[in-house]
Design an enzyme around this catalytic site. Structure first.
Site, PDB file in Angstrom:
ATOM      1  N   GLU A  69       0.882  -1.229   0.214  1.00  0.00           N
ATOM      2  CA  GLU A  69      -0.022  -0.566   0.268  1.00  0.00           C
ATOM      3  C   GLU A  69       1.218   1.210  -0.156  1.00  0.00           C
ATOM      4  O   GLU A  69       0.805   2.068  -0.602  1.00  0.00           O
ATOM      5  CB  GLU A  69      -1.164  -0.292   1.647  1.00  0.00           C
ATOM      6  CG  GLU A  69      -1.675   0.584   0.685  1.00  0.00           C
ATOM      7  CD  GLU A  69      -2.987   1.117   0.038  1.00  0.00           C
ATOM      8  OE1 GLU A  69      -2.780  -0.343  -0.889  1.00  0.00           O
ATOM      9  OE2 GLU A  69      -4.095   1.845   0.329  1.00  0.00           O
ATOM     10  N   ASP A  70       2.189   1.108   0.790  1.00  0.00           N
ATOM     11  CA  ASP A  70       2.833   2.442   1.054  1.00  0.00           C
ATOM     12  C   ASP A  70       4.475   2.139   0.023  1.00  0.00           C
ATOM     13  O   ASP A  70       4.877   3.664   0.306  1.00  0.00           O
ATOM     14  CB  ASP A  70       2.722   2.860   1.981  1.00  0.00           C
ATOM     15  CG  ASP A  70       1.974   3.184   3.554  1.00  0.00           C
ATOM     16  OD1 ASP A  70       0.406   3.313   2.386  1.00  0.00           O
ATOM     17  OD2 ASP A  70       1.458   2.989   4.007  1.00  0.00           O
TER      18      ASP A  70
END
Ligand code: MN
Length: 567
Positions: free
Chosen positions: A78-79
């Site tokens: 996600e990051d």
């Protein structure tokens, strides 16, 4: 805690036993540290602190090295620039699968819409597919709640509400009482800060005053248990959680005198029969308060909680609560399904079966099951710890992060109609996870779906070939009926012309030549003079020949204006 590798390894319930386990955790540790190297939390700390804390939490719950590694990696996809494919290559299918599950859940955003609560909870379960994903998500949420102070006020409220409405109840249903209670208390402090502060003060005063009494009661019970030769492991005092105190007070008009269990004594014994013996011993010292003896051993709570409860009239007529349970029950009460997972890990394959066959006590399974009737065999569910009782449903996400519950195989058109019939009727295309797709492409759980619309667009009958919901089907049919009935209507022409001999004949001849039936016609003069208005109602067959009729009517000599409408 220092986010070091050794502090993580030490946190493990069963300190990472094999060299392979240690090596896996170390590899994930280094990978995550490197992947998030340039990132900081809102608190200013390195981002890695969050991953370490999440991993330590699942390690303390007794989960395996795979889950600990996945917890370290849970935000990489996600990051960071890391892809799921990379993760799979580096750490294998299972860890990539767990991380993918956490990533999908993270796309959900709950904003306090009551109607969404159940769908959201189901969606978290369905997206998880494996209970270990939920464990990681809960550990992640725990650390986010502990560090929520660093976020802007609006975000604090949203996340606290989501925690209180979705994640704390989910943890409770899974029997993770400690986790659920911690999340509730943290959320409460953000959602209702005034009540929280006020209650905290009141509680401290009451506790100071109650402690002496509890210490005295504890001493007396210890003495009695020894006298009656009832073995016990220990007696703890437990303080009621602030969020559950608040809930109880709200039921009793905030009357503190109605709360008898702010402080309770908890007796931990070895065997179930000793629970009942201890209960008898307590009642031989003080009389029980009628209606307050509860046997949750014979009849566990729906989430699996087992214990004996009694409230007795102790010194000075003071109601005092006792909870009696075995050490095993205590651990299960606090850690629920995680406790079972840990037991399973601890045993070899031949013993696994026995643990899992003992499904009678696992009432939380039935709780989860009740959400979806399709699970037939709880033993089988337990054996895999896979959440597949939603296999006939998928859960997709709107661009705003809301959950939408659809049957398996549902398409963007079903989704569009689930959002609103107008969105369905005017749907011209769809994006799934940012990419354009065909309107008949089946959606997958966790997809973020966006519908493109155009006002002039109408539903097509061919959609009926692929839509899965009755809702979409009935809307497409009724839109189609409207369209068809429009076609079936008669056409009324209003023709204005300079009157002349043979005018009406020339006009009716146009219809005759086109083989269109005339239902009726009438003419009148709106005012004295040569202008005449002729109304012709033609049959439904005129719709198909409208263009031809208009061209030929316009060619009629002396004609001034033609209007038409469907009647
Ligand atoms: Mn996270």
């Amino acid at each position: 805690m220092e986010p070091s590798l050794s502090s993580l390894l030490q946190a493990a319930y069963k300190p990472a036993s094999s060299e392979a386990d240690k090596e896996l955790i170390e590899r994930a540790y280094n990978f995550a540290k490197h992947a998030h190297a340039s990132q900081k939390r809102k608190s200013g700390e390195p981002y890695f602190v969050h991953l370490h804390a999440t991993a330590v939490t699942v390690a303390r719950w007794g989960l395996d090295a795979t889950t600990i590694a996945a917890a370290l990696l849970h935000d990489t996809v996600e990051d960071t620039a890391t892809t799921l494919e990379q993760l799979e290559k580096e750490f294998g299918k299972e860890i990539a699968f767990l991380v993918n599950g956490v990533t999908k859940i993270s796309r959900l955003k709950y904003r306090g819409n009551e109607a969404q609560v159940e769908t959201m909870k189901k969606m978290v379960l369905a997206l998880s597919e494996d209970v270990r994903v939920i464990f990681i998500k809960l550990a992640d949420r725990m650390h986010n709640m502990q560090t929520l102070a660093h976020l802007p006020a609006e975000k604090q409220k949203r996340i606290a509400l989501e925690t209180s409405d979705i994640y704390a109840p989910l943890a409770y249903r899974m029997g993770l009482a400690v986790v659920s209670g911690d999340l509730e208390d943290l959320a409460f402090s953000y959602l209702n800060p005034e009540a929280y502060k006020e209650l905290k003060k009141t509680m401290e005063t009451m506790l100071k005053e109650g402690e002496k009494h509890i210490a005295k009661a504890k001493e007396r019970v210890e003495e009695e248990l020894r006298a009656q030769h009832i073995p016990f492991i220990r007696i703890d005092s437990r303080v009621k959680r602030i969020s559950s105190l608040y809930k109880k007070l709200k039921r009793h008009d905030m009357n503190m005198e109605r709360v008898h269990d702010l402080l309770a004594l908890r007796i931990i014994v070895e065997k179930p029969e000793e629970c009942y013996a201890a209960l008898g011993a307590i009642h031989s010292v003080w009389p029980p308060l009628p209606g307050h003896i509860k046997d949750y051993i014979a009849l566990p709570k729906p989430n699996g909680y087992r214990s004996l409860h009694t409230t007795v009239i102790a010194y000075g007529g003071r109601p005092t609560e006792f909870q009696i349970r075995t050490a095993e029950m205590h651990h299960e009460n606090e850690y629920g399904i995680a406790a079972y997972w840990a037991y399973n890990e601890a045993k070899d394959d031949s013993q696994k079966h026995t643990v899992f066959a003992n499904a009678r006590q696992l009432a939380w399974i039935n709780q989860l099951k009740a959400w979806q009737e399709t699970i037939d065999d709880p033993d089988e569910f337990l054996a895999s710890l896979k959440i597949d009782f939603f296999k006939h449903r998928i859960f997709v996400i709107t661009p705003k992060g809301e959950a939408v519950d659809l049957p398996a195989g549902a398409t963007p058109v079903d989704f569009a109609y689930a959002i609103h019939s107008e969105v369905g009727d005017h749907c011209i295309g769809a994006k799934v996870n940012g990419r354009m797709v065909q309107l008949d492409d089946p959606l997958q759980s966790g997809d973020v779906v966006e519908i493109l619309t155009q006002k002039s667009k109408r539903p097509t009958l061919s959609w009926l070939n692929f839509v899965k919901t009755r809702h979409a089907r009935s809307h497409i049919r009724s839109a189609q009926r409207e369209l068809e009935s429009g076609k079936a209507k008669s056409l009324q022409f209003k023709i204005t012309a300079l009157d002349r001999l043979g005018l009406l004949n020339d006009i009716t001849a146009v219809f005759a030549k086109a083989k269109v039936n005339i239902v009726s016609h009438e003419s009148h003069r709106p005012r004295a003079g040569a202008i005449i208005t002729i109304k012709v109602v033609a049959g439904a067959d005129a719709n198909a020949k409208l263009d031809l009729l208009l061209i030929q009517l316009r060619a009629v000599h002396n004609l001034q204006r033609i209007e038409f409408k469907r009647v």
